[in-house]
Design an enzyme around this catalytic site. Structure first.
Site, PDB file in Angstrom:
ATOM      1  N   SER A  69      11.773  16.158 -53.142  1.00 10.85           N
ATOM      2  CA  SER A  69      11.105  17.030 -54.097  1.00 10.85           C
ATOM      3  C   SER A  69      11.899  18.328 -54.314  1.00 10.85           C
ATOM      4  O   SER A  69      13.069  18.272 -54.688  1.00 10.85           O
ATOM      5  CB  SER A  69       9.668  17.295 -53.626  1.00 10.85           C
ATOM      6  OG  SER A  69       8.873  17.784 -54.682  1.00 10.85           O
ATOM      7  N   ASP A  78       7.463  11.380 -56.947  1.00  4.86           N
ATOM      8  CA  ASP A  78       7.872  12.265 -55.846  1.00  4.86           C
ATOM      9  C   ASP A  78       7.873  11.527 -54.499  1.00  4.86           C
ATOM     10  O   ASP A  78       6.915  10.829 -54.157  1.00  4.86           O
ATOM     11  CB  ASP A  78       6.893  13.441 -55.791  1.00  4.86           C
ATOM     12  CG  ASP A  78       7.354  14.581 -54.918  1.00  4.86           C
ATOM     13  OD1 ASP A  78       7.584  14.345 -53.716  1.00  4.86           O
ATOM     14  OD2 ASP A  78       7.466  15.709 -55.429  1.00  4.86           O
TER      15      ASP A  78
END
Length: 393
Positions: free
Chosen positions: A52, A224
């Protein structure tokens, strides 16, 4: 100078020096402070791994020459900490006013909450922008139907600040980012040692639903990586053939905390635990695995010929080397005024505070040069955390 050289010599004992960066949104500038502290100390990791926002920071570092890395990180964070759309001018005025006002926890909490509201309302410059049509009004499977924000600005920012050719051609630097396959639910690592990395891979690692749309790579769609695992530490530890490895693990969520007193405390504490747990699992796993290797080696010494039978040698090979892991953890310690929205409060004030915290924590860690010693090969691993040491003393 002597102390600096001694530290650099200690680090040079490890063929693999990995900077491992957790996901955590606006908290990610803490990792930049950590990297700046390491850079100033002459420590140069050769493997950058992130999830991320950690993937974005890792890519900016890996995709620039050493002297350009900190300026590029600073440029990224100063860009994305500006609200998007019509809020840019008011935010500038508020920031100028705050620079003149004496800071206190109440004022800092107010500034953070305003930054979070701005992020939700119109997004952040050079990062993401709010969609004009609610996704609940669409059912066509498009990005607009499956996310609240458009991340096209992030692609432009990444391509401006990162030299992907450098990442893909420089064998002395390795970049690894993790993402989640939307359809299978499986976790996947994209590794420059195995494939060509570009902006899509970085965006996939940070495509947190339902805020951001999934990213397509080779016919598969990815979200993600933090949905499954918020730290790539396990990938570092699973590397084969194994090398003596120094893993500088920079976490943005602390597993340790206080019992919540309010519902806002509950939301913050739950998020802290959720996103910090994989690091704990990773360090527990390496400890268990290394103890098992040691026990297996001791057991083999009791065999008549003190060796594994030839027909089992290949199967036992991964369990019988004497490579060591040294994990040094730096974990962001949330401030009392921060709340459950701390990971999307992209204000300049909070950004600088996080960055400075990273610098301070790195300085404290470097004051313990023994942390960087090669672990005892009979044990096989070591785990250090300057904050945990302080709590115990």
């Amino acid at each position: 100078m002597t102390n600096r050289k001694s530290l650099i010599d200690k680090v040079a004992q490890y063929p693999a020096v990995a900077l491992v960066l957790q996901g955590g949104g606006a908290l990610g500038s803490y990792q930049c402070g950590v990297y700046e502290g390491l850079h100033e100390a002459g420590i140069r990791p050769n493997w950058y791994a992130g999830i991320s926002i950690g993937a974005i920071n890792a890519a900016i570092i890996a995709g620039n020459a050493p002297d350009d890395r900190i300026p590029r990180l600073r440029e990224f964070w100063e860009t994305v900490c500006e609200p998007g759309g019509a809020l840019t001018m008011p935010a500038t005025a508020i920031r100028q006013w705050l620079s003149l006002a004496p800071m206190n926890p109440m004022l800092e909490a107010w500034a953070a909450s305003m930054s979070a509201v701005a992020a939700l309302w119109q997004g952040q410059r050079g990062f993401f922008e709010a969609r004009t049509v609610s996704p609940f009004l669409l059912r066509d499977g498009s990005d607009a139907a499956t996310s609240f924000y458009n991340t096209a600005p992030l692609r432009v920012t990444l391509e401006r600040l990162i030299d992907f050719d450098r990442i893909n051609r420089d064998d002395s630097i390795r970049l690894t980012v993790g993402a989640t396959d939307v359809e299978s639910g499986n976790f996947r690592y994209f590794d420059s040692a195995e494939m060509t990395i570009d902006a899509e891979h970085i965006m996939a690692s940070g495509a947190l639903p339902p805020a951001f749309p999934a990213v397509e790579i080779e016919g598969r769609w990815y979200w993600d990586g933090g949905i499954v695992s918020n730290t790539p530490l396990e990938h570092i530890l699973d590397e084969w053939p194994r090398k003596d490895t120094l893993a500088l693990q920079v976490d943005l969520w602390s597993a340790n905390g206080h019992r919540p007193q309010t519902m806002m405390d509950v939301l913050e504490r739950a998020k802290d635990i959720q996103y910090s747990s994989r690091t704990r699992h990773g360090t527990d796993t390496v400890a268990h695995t290394q103890r098992l290797r040691t026990a297996l080696g001791d057991l083999i010494q009791l065999l008549p010929e003190k060796k594994v039978p030839d027909e089992l040698e290949e199967a036992f090979a991964p369990w019988l080397d004497d490579r060591v892991f040294n994990i040094i953890q730096l974990i962001y310690q949330a401030k009392p005024h921060e709340e459950q929205f701390k990971d999307y409060a992209f204000g300049a004030l909070a950004m600088n505070e996080h960055w400075d915290s990273g610098l301070r924590d790195t300085a404290m860690t470097l004051q313990n040069p023994s942390y960087f010693n090669l672990p005892n090969r009979a044990l096989g691993y070591a785990v250090h955390d300057v904050h945990r040491k302080a709590q115990k003393s």
